[in-house]
Scaffold this active site. Structure first.
Site, PDB file in Angstrom:
ATOM      1  N   ARG A 147       0.727  -1.184   0.182  1.00  0.00           N
ATOM      2  CA  ARG A 147       0.016  -0.186   0.001  1.00  0.00           C
ATOM      3  C   ARG A 147       0.480   1.434  -0.265  1.00  0.00           C
ATOM      4  O   ARG A 147       0.901   2.180   0.131  1.00  0.00           O
ATOM      5  CB  ARG A 147      -1.121   0.122   1.572  1.00  0.00           C
ATOM      6  CG  ARG A 147      -2.512   0.901   1.455  1.00  0.00           C
ATOM      7  CD  ARG A 147      -3.100   1.056   2.108  1.00  0.00           C
ATOM      8  NE  ARG A 147      -2.832   0.972   3.385  1.00  0.00           N
ATOM      9  CZ  ARG A 147      -2.414   2.098   3.982  1.00  0.00           C
ATOM     10  NH1 ARG A 147      -2.950   3.401   3.467  1.00  0.00           N
ATOM     11  NH2 ARG A 147      -1.883   2.339   5.332  1.00  0.00           N
ATOM     12  N   LYS A 148       2.407   0.909  -0.256  1.00  0.00           N
ATOM     13  CA  LYS A 148       3.105   2.471   0.019  1.00  0.00           C
ATOM     14  C   LYS A 148       2.666   3.237  -1.675  1.00  0.00           C
ATOM     15  O   LYS A 148       4.158   2.807  -2.512  1.00  0.00           O
ATOM     16  CB  LYS A 148       4.380   2.048   0.165  1.00  0.00           C
ATOM     17  CG  LYS A 148       4.642   1.525   1.264  1.00  0.00           C
ATOM     18  CD  LYS A 148       6.193   0.994   1.639  1.00  0.00           C
ATOM     19  CE  LYS A 148       6.170   0.690   3.009  1.00  0.00           C
ATOM     20  NZ  LYS A 148       8.211   0.257   3.151  1.00  0.00           N
ATOM     21  N   THR A 149       1.819   3.627  -1.471  1.00  0.00           N
ATOM     22  CA  THR A 149       1.712   3.640  -3.513  1.00  0.00           C
ATOM     23  C   THR A 149       1.674   5.356  -3.050  1.00  0.00           C
ATOM     24  O   THR A 149       1.296   5.664  -1.953  1.00  0.00           O
ATOM     25  CB  THR A 149      -0.092   2.860  -4.117  1.00  0.00           C
ATOM     26  OG1 THR A 149      -0.444   3.523  -2.870  1.00  0.00           O
ATOM     27  CG2 THR A 149       0.234   1.498  -4.469  1.00  0.00           C
ATOM     28  N   HIS A 285       7.147  -1.147  -7.290  1.00  0.00           N
ATOM     29  CA  HIS A 285       6.071  -0.597  -7.723  1.00  0.00           C
ATOM     30  C   HIS A 285       6.895   1.355  -7.374  1.00  0.00           C
ATOM     31  O   HIS A 285       6.050   2.272  -7.489  1.00  0.00           O
ATOM     32  CB  HIS A 285       4.563  -0.090  -7.597  1.00  0.00           C
ATOM     33  CG  HIS A 285       4.178   0.079  -5.565  1.00  0.00           C
ATOM     34  ND1 HIS A 285       4.435   0.790  -4.874  1.00  0.00           N
ATOM     35  CD2 HIS A 285       4.769  -1.618  -5.171  1.00  0.00           C
ATOM     36  CE1 HIS A 285       4.195   0.344  -4.024  1.00  0.00           C
ATOM     37  NE2 HIS A 285       4.194  -1.072  -4.185  1.00  0.00           N
TER      38      HIS A 285
END
Length: 299
Positions: A147-149, A285
């Site tokens: 979730r490190k987006t 990502h």
């Protein structure tokens, strides 16, 4: 448009509200007058999308929506998820799509569409590379993103992971209960944190607990955690802990073991083991190179 493929079906995951994000991107890029658009006018033209660097094509729904909102149409010549290799072409670029519409509108959507496509394709490419490396190392479990987006761009990045072949893990805080060290410290213990989470989440959501030791993993499993994350273990340490946990709890409780913390293309294979169900990483990502695309008006 080209025929549908399994990769393209990921576009059907997008929520009804996602097109408003594209609207906001366009509004950010042209907050007042479009001076360049005034120069070129609205005569109908066609433009060609070229791939200029190797990678996986990903992001077609977002590219399409940018130009739909600019009253242009896109015809794709290559399917979503297809590897692109410009070096195989004499021109060192690959014709990916054709865009038609008023000249001003083609240029209005150009940079927003290219930025989104380049970033999405870059993540899909990085993801495919890691997944392929782990499969080659004999790992048949789940490879997941984190979730490190980027705030405001999460939907594109999670979509790209799926196209690249990874699991999207939890998309947001509502998708699964993940109890990390701060949750446990605030509540007082792993057991109390899991009990509290279960009261709120009910039966429908899984609960995952991040642990720093085998003892903490035992407590999480006993408390009813569905997933236990072995965080920042060494490759050797994770193999030993995973084996002992699976042996100790065999036939007593069902749970999944996830390994995370510093995994990347260089070291991920060293974490592969038959007792590990999930390998998760932000390396697919965060800070990945973009795939280079250009849009040229035909003349």
């Amino acid at each position: 448009m080209s025929e549908s493929t399994p990769q393209e079906s990921f576009g059907h995951l997008l929520p009804p509200s996602w097109t408003t994000q594209v609207t906001s991107w366009l509004a950010e890029d042209t907050p007042s007058f479009d001076y360049g658009g005034y120069v070129v006018g609205a005569a109908p033209r066609t433009a060609t999308l070229y791939a200029k660097s190797p990678g996986i094509l990903a992001g077609r729904p977002f590219f399409d929506e940018v130009f739909r909102q600019c009253s242009c149409t896109v015809t794709w010549h290559i399917d979503e998820g297809t590897p692109l290799d410009p070096s195989s072409d004499p021109t060192n670029k690959i014709r990916v799509a054709t865009v038609e519409g008023p000249t001003r509108n083609l240029l209005l959507g150009e940079r927003v569409a290219l930025n989104t496509l380049s970033r999405c394709a870059g993540i899909a490419t990085s993801t495919r590379r890691l997944v392929s490396a782990l499969r080659a190392a004999g790992y048949d479990g789940i490879v997941a993103g984190t979730r490190k987006t980027t705030p405001g761009f999460r939907l594109v990045e999670k979509y790209a992971m799926l196209v690249g072949g990874a699991d999207s893990h939890r998309v947001d805080l509502s998708a699964m209960v993940m109890l990390k060290d701060n949750h446990v410290w605030s509540r007082g213990s792993i057991t109390e944190a899991v009990r509290s989470a279960r009261r709120a989440a009910g039966f429908a959501l899984k609960i995952e607990v991040e642990v720093q030791s085998e003892e903490e993993a035992d407590e999480a499993i006993a408390a009813g955690a569905d997933v236990v994350m072995l965080d920042n273990f060494t490759p050797e340490g994770v193999q030993v802990a995973a084996r002992r946990l699976k042996e100790r709890w065999a036939g007593k409780r069902h749970f999944l073991l996830e390994v995370s913390g510093g995994l990347n293309i260089e070291n991920a294979a060293s974490y592969v083991g038959r007792d590990i169900d999930i390998l998760s990483t932000s390396s697919i990502h965060q800070g990945v190179p973009h795939v280079d695309f250009s849009l040229k008006i035909d003349h």
